[in-house]
Design a protein around this motif. Structure first.
Motif, PDB file in Angstrom:
ATOM      1  N   PRO A   1     -44.454  40.183  47.996  1.00  0.00           N
ATOM      2  CA  PRO A   1     -44.572  39.620  49.342  1.00  0.00           C
ATOM      3  C   PRO A   1     -45.768  40.217  50.076  1.00  0.00           C
ATOM      4  O   PRO A   1     -46.177  41.355  49.804  1.00  0.00           O
ATOM      5  N   ARG A   2     -46.342  39.481  51.009  1.00  0.00           N
ATOM      6  CA  ARG A   2     -47.607  39.878  51.636  1.00  0.00           C
ATOM      7  C   ARG A   2     -47.503  41.155  52.450  1.00  0.00           C
ATOM      8  O   ARG A   2     -48.520  41.790  52.724  1.00  0.00           O
ATOM      9  N   HIS A   3     -46.287  41.562  52.840  1.00  0.00           N
ATOM     10  CA  HIS A   3     -46.189  42.712  53.739  1.00  0.00           C
ATOM     11  C   HIS A   3     -46.117  44.057  53.026  1.00  0.00           C
ATOM     12  O   HIS A   3     -46.171  45.087  53.662  1.00  0.00           O
ATOM     13  N   PHE A   4     -45.983  44.066  51.690  1.00  0.00           N
ATOM     14  CA  PHE A   4     -46.103  45.351  50.997  1.00  0.00           C
ATOM     15  C   PHE A   4     -46.890  45.180  49.710  1.00  0.00           C
ATOM     16  O   PHE A   4     -46.981  44.083  49.151  1.00  0.00           O
ATOM     17  N   SER A   5     -47.476  46.290  49.259  1.00  0.00           N
ATOM     18  CA  SER A   5     -48.319  46.236  48.070  1.00  0.00           C
ATOM     19  C   SER A   5     -48.278  47.576  47.350  1.00  0.00           C
ATOM     20  O   SER A   5     -48.211  48.635  47.979  1.00  0.00           O
ATOM     21  N   TYR A   6     -48.327  47.502  46.023  1.00  0.00           N
ATOM     22  CA  TYR A   6     -48.418  48.726  45.225  1.00  0.00           C
ATOM     23  C   TYR A   6     -49.864  49.185  45.126  1.00  0.00           C
ATOM     24  O   TYR A   6     -50.779  48.370  44.975  1.00  0.00           O
ATOM     25  N   LEU A   7     -50.061  50.495  45.197  1.00  0.00           N
ATOM     26  CA  LEU A   7     -51.388  51.099  45.142  1.00  0.00           C
ATOM     27  C   LEU A   7     -51.398  52.086  43.975  1.00  0.00           C
ATOM     28  O   LEU A   7     -50.874  53.195  44.079  1.00  0.00           O
ATOM     29  N   LYS A   8     -51.963  51.649  42.850  1.00  0.00           N
ATOM     30  CA  LYS A   8     -51.957  52.504  41.659  1.00  0.00           C
ATOM     31  C   LYS A   8     -53.133  53.471  41.711  1.00  0.00           C
ATOM     32  O   LYS A   8     -54.276  53.061  41.811  1.00  0.00           O
ATOM     33  N   ILE A   9     -52.833  54.767  41.596  1.00  0.00           N
ATOM     34  CA  ILE A   9     -53.873  55.787  41.760  1.00  0.00           C
ATOM     35  C   ILE A   9     -54.333  56.377  40.439  1.00  0.00           C
ATOM     36  O   ILE A   9     -55.368  57.044  40.391  1.00  0.00           O
ATOM     37  N   SER A  10     -53.576  56.169  39.365  1.00  0.00           N
ATOM     38  CA  SER A  10     -53.993  56.702  38.071  1.00  0.00           C
ATOM     39  C   SER A  10     -53.264  55.956  36.967  1.00  0.00           C
ATOM     40  O   SER A  10     -52.272  55.261  37.202  1.00  0.00           O
TER      41      SER A  10
ATOM     42  N   GLY B   1     -53.290  42.776  56.257  1.00  0.00           N
ATOM     43  CA  GLY B   1     -51.977  42.613  56.854  1.00  0.00           C
ATOM     44  C   GLY B   1     -50.833  43.304  56.147  1.00  0.00           C
ATOM     45  O   GLY B   1     -49.672  43.127  56.533  1.00  0.00           O
ATOM     46  N   VAL B   2     -51.117  44.071  55.110  1.00  0.00           N
ATOM     47  CA  VAL B   2     -50.063  44.798  54.418  1.00  0.00           C
ATOM     48  C   VAL B   2     -49.473  45.864  55.347  1.00  0.00           C
ATOM     49  O   VAL B   2     -50.213  46.630  55.970  1.00  0.00           O
ATOM     50  N   LYS B   3     -48.158  45.903  55.424  1.00  0.00           N
ATOM     51  CA  LYS B   3     -47.469  46.852  56.315  1.00  0.00           C
ATOM     52  C   LYS B   3     -46.933  48.082  55.581  1.00  0.00           C
ATOM     53  O   LYS B   3     -46.566  49.065  56.210  1.00  0.00           O
ATOM     54  N   GLU B   4     -46.857  47.978  54.250  1.00  0.00           N
ATOM     55  CA  GLU B   4     -46.325  49.110  53.480  1.00  0.00           C
ATOM     56  C   GLU B   4     -47.102  49.259  52.184  1.00  0.00           C
ATOM     57  O   GLU B   4     -47.225  48.308  51.401  1.00  0.00           O
ATOM     58  N   LEU B   5     -47.634  50.462  51.942  1.00  0.00           N
ATOM     59  CA  LEU B   5     -48.326  50.788  50.707  1.00  0.00           C
ATOM     60  C   LEU B   5     -47.417  51.692  49.878  1.00  0.00           C
ATOM     61  O   LEU B   5     -46.918  52.702  50.376  1.00  0.00           O
ATOM     62  N   LEU B   6     -47.208  51.314  48.624  1.00  0.00           N
ATOM     63  CA  LEU B   6     -46.369  52.096  47.723  1.00  0.00           C
ATOM     64  C   LEU B   6     -47.265  52.726  46.667  1.00  0.00           C
ATOM     65  O   LEU B   6     -47.800  52.041  45.797  1.00  0.00           O
ATOM     66  N   VAL B   7     -47.460  54.037  46.772  1.00  0.00           N
ATOM     67  CA  VAL B   7     -48.359  54.764  45.882  1.00  0.00           C
ATOM     68  C   VAL B   7     -47.644  55.011  44.561  1.00  0.00           C
ATOM     69  O   VAL B   7     -46.557  55.595  44.519  1.00  0.00           O
TER      70      VAL B   7
ATOM     71  N   ARG C   1     -45.642  55.114  51.154  1.00  0.00           N
ATOM     72  CA  ARG C   1     -44.512  55.705  50.429  1.00  0.00           C
ATOM     73  C   ARG C   1     -44.980  56.244  49.077  1.00  0.00           C
ATOM     74  O   ARG C   1     -45.677  55.533  48.330  1.00  0.00           O
ATOM     75  N   LEU C   2     -44.606  57.463  48.742  1.00  0.00           N
ATOM     76  CA  LEU C   2     -45.030  58.095  47.492  1.00  0.00           C
ATOM     77  C   LEU C   2     -43.948  57.981  46.424  1.00  0.00           C
ATOM     78  O   LEU C   2     -42.788  58.325  46.657  1.00  0.00           O
ATOM     79  N   HIS C   3     -44.349  57.521  45.236  1.00  0.00           N
ATOM     80  CA  HIS C   3     -43.435  57.393  44.104  1.00  0.00           C
ATOM     81  C   HIS C   3     -43.879  58.284  42.950  1.00  0.00           C
ATOM     82  O   HIS C   3     -45.047  58.641  42.822  1.00  0.00           O
ATOM     83  N   TYR C   4     -42.927  58.609  42.072  1.00  0.00           N
ATOM     84  CA  TYR C   4     -43.180  59.327  40.822  1.00  0.00           C
ATOM     85  C   TYR C   4     -43.886  60.669  41.053  1.00  0.00           C
ATOM     86  O   TYR C   4     -44.906  60.986  40.446  1.00  0.00           O
ATOM     87  N   VAL C   5     -43.309  61.454  41.929  1.00  0.00           N
ATOM     88  CA  VAL C   5     -43.882  62.752  42.289  1.00  0.00           C
ATOM     89  C   VAL C   5     -43.150  63.848  41.516  1.00  0.00           C
ATOM     90  O   VAL C   5     -41.962  64.075  41.738  1.00  0.00           O
ATOM     91  N   TYR C   6     -43.845  64.524  40.606  1.00  0.00           N
ATOM     92  CA  TYR C   6     -43.236  65.640  39.895  1.00  0.00           C
ATOM     93  C   TYR C   6     -43.192  66.855  40.826  1.00  0.00           C
ATOM     94  O   TYR C   6     -44.110  67.063  41.628  1.00  0.00           O
ATOM     95  N   PRO C   7     -42.145  67.688  40.720  1.00  0.00           N
ATOM     96  CA  PRO C   7     -41.981  68.796  41.674  1.00  0.00           C
ATOM     97  C   PRO C   7     -42.855  70.006  41.375  1.00  0.00           C
ATOM     98  O   PRO C   7     -42.367  71.126  41.189  1.00  0.00           O
ATOM     99  N   TYR C   8     -44.177  69.796  41.322  1.00  0.00           N
ATOM    100  CA  TYR C   8     -45.107  70.911  41.178  1.00  0.00           C
ATOM    101  C   TYR C   8     -45.107  71.733  42.467  1.00  0.00           C
ATOM    102  O   TYR C   8     -44.771  71.226  43.550  1.00  0.00           O
ATOM    103  N   PRO C   9     -45.530  72.999  42.388  1.00  0.00           N
ATOM    104  CA  PRO C   9     -45.559  73.822  43.610  1.00  0.00           C
ATOM    105  C   PRO C   9     -46.368  73.225  44.753  1.00  0.00           C
ATOM    106  O   PRO C   9     -45.992  73.355  45.915  1.00  0.00           O
TER     107      PRO C   9
ATOM    108  N   ILE D   1     -47.554  58.335  56.655  1.00  0.00           N
ATOM    109  CA  ILE D   1     -46.851  58.820  55.469  1.00  0.00           C
ATOM    110  C   ILE D   1     -45.360  58.956  55.759  1.00  0.00           C
ATOM    111  O   ILE D   1     -44.954  59.685  56.666  1.00  0.00           O
ATOM    112  N   LEU D   2     -44.548  58.268  54.976  1.00  0.00           N
ATOM    113  CA  LEU D   2     -43.108  58.320  55.185  1.00  0.00           C
ATOM    114  C   LEU D   2     -42.526  59.622  54.647  1.00  0.00           C
ATOM    115  O   LEU D   2     -42.999  60.157  53.633  1.00  0.00           O
TER     116      LEU D   2
END
Length: 468
Positions: A156-165, A203-209, A256-264, A280-281
């Motif tokens: 949907p137009r109001h959110f989008s995935y943002l692939k960083i790697s 017009g994207v309202k939510e970015l999902l990293v 919103r941040l996804h797939y975050v490993y618990p590094y220090p 940043i949520l």
């Protein structure tokens, strides 16, 4: 009205959204996008290139000149689903090009479906384009097509995935993602920020990293710096998060941040999340996978689960509103009843907000297949049931505590009865819960950010009314 089921698989991509308009004589390509949101981004990039060459996209098989199936190979059940989708596309259309993670095993695909036109691996965009050109030659209109490519969005137009790697440097025994997608390959920070800025402007309202390992972003680049605006910014998750937060205020943009490993260094993200003035949520999606150190060692994952509990407590001290979601595996080879009970106790102490759970499956090529003492299927099911019962009780209690609160939500859908399906800052699309508004939604539109008062809570979802 639908409610959020407790067993949503996080490896499934959202359903693609297509624009059905088409000019006369325009070649048309269908797309079936399976797998995780990272695969969905690959699909978007392929379709963006094709649209720039004059192709139109079809939402069904019969309206397409050929079909691309972007496959998943994460689990054997996902492989079976991919093979089924390929077979269905062959039956309904006949011209099928296969790409994605399962494409890394071309003989596996052609052994079942020898009539596919081509098989390519993950993020092999040029090979996919070559296969499409061969099957359906482009026929561009020079007055309409062949313009600079505008991004195709399958969400949907109001959110989008943002692939960083791409890729991953971990060697978890149950996972074959590094074999399919390779080692970590981070995008330069200024390229990510430029894409994010364009999405917000559109017009994207939510970015999902998203990535395979968001915490490791930039490690392969040695955290190189790049010019952005009037400053130099490192290719590092802390710097990237801080810059993304400045793209908007918290009341008009969510990141919103996804797939975050618990590094220090994850603790450096928490103050950014606690700052309510930026986008940043206060949300972390962390794949813990298990709580018992011995099981984690057999998985070849970091095994300091007790220290993770201390980290979680520190995160909550610095950011009391933080939402923590995770996924776990039950029935891993060698998992004893005592180890499973330990994980249940760990889960209850961690008090995680959102939890998903897999029953362990062998995956062709995974090192865990060779481990001794595989757990019987009926034991896996019994442990899955107990795990979900415990996580459901935590979720129910946490949501009950929100009744009476006034919170911001984003509108995802409004059905024909006027019922609005929304999400809170604690809920990612497709994998977490929803907030439903039953009345007074006439003035709402999909993508609106609105303030509601929570008046009812369930096991995974909330209900509320628009705040006056």
């Amino acid at each position: 009205m639908s409610t959020n089921p407790p067993n949503l698989r996080p490896d499934l991509a959202p359903k693609a959204i297509f624009d059905p308009s088409k000019r006369d004589g325009q070649p048309t390509i269908g797309m079936v996008s399976l797998g995780c949101p990272k695969a969905l981004v690959d699909s978007e990039r392929i379709l963006t290139r094709l649209r720039a060459e004059g192709y139109q996209m079809s939402a069904d098989y019969t309206g397409a000149d050929a079909v691309i199936v972007n496959t998943c190979g994460f689990l054997d059940s996902a492989k079976a689903e991919s093979l089924e989708a390929i077979g269905e596309a062959l039956q309904e259309n006949g011209k099928v090009i296969v790409t994605g993670c399962l494409g890394a095993e071309p003989d596996y695909i052609t052994g079942v479906h020898p009539k596919v036109l081509a098989v390519t691996g993950p993020h092999q965009y040029e090979q996919v384009l070559d296969a499409v050109h061969k099957a359906v030659p482009p026929s561009p209109n020079p007055f309409v097509d062949l313009l600079p490519a505008q991004s195709v969005s399958l969400t949907p137009r109001h959110f989008s995935y943002l692939k960083i790697s791409e890729g991953c440097n971990h060697a978890c025994k149950f996972c074959i993602i590094p074999d399919m997608r390779g080692k970590l390959q981070s995008r330069p920070v200024h390229g990510i920020l430029r894409e994010a800025e364009k999405l917000v402007e559109a017009g994207v309202k939510e970015l999902l990293v998203i990535s395979q390992d968001t915490s490791a972003y930039g490690l392969d680049r040695r955290y190189s710096t790049h010019p952005w605006k009037d400053r130099e910014v490192r290719s590092h998750i802390t710097d990237l998060t801080r810059e993304l937060g400045q793209l908007g205020a918290a009341d008009d943009l969510w990141v919103r941040l996804h797939y975050v490993y618990p590094y220090p260094h994850v603790r450096d993200l928490i103050p950014i999340m606690a700052d309510t003035s930026n986008a940043i949520l206060p949300y972390l999606d962390i794949p813990f996978q298990h709580g018992h150190p011995d099981v984690l060692k057999r998985m070849a994952r970091p095994a300091a689960s007790a220290k993770v509990l201390d980290e979680i407590a520190a995160w909550r001290t610095d950011c009391p509103d933080i939402t923590l979601r995770s996924t776990f595996i039950v029935g891993y080879p060698g998992e004893t009843e005592a180890e499973f009970d330990y994980m249940l106790d760990w889960l209850k102490e961690a008090n995680l907000d959102r939890v998903g759970c897999f029953k362990y499956e062998n995956v062709a090529g995974a090192r865990s297949n060779a481990l001794p003492d595989h757990v019987a299927e009926e034991v896996k099911q019994e442990r899955w049931d107990r795990f979900m019962e415990a996580s459901q009780a935590i979720s129910e209690a946490k949501l009950a505590a929100k009744v009476g609160q006034t919170i911001q939500v984003i509108v995802d859908d409004i059905d024909e009865d006027g019922i609005a399906t929304c999400r809170t800052k604690a809920d990612a699309p497709e994998i977490d819960g929803n907030l439903f508004i039953d009345e007074g939604t006439q003035a709402l539109s999909v993508g609106d950010l609105v303030t509601v008062e929570v008046d009812e809570a369930g096991e995974y979802d909330l209900w509320g009314c628009i705040s006056k």
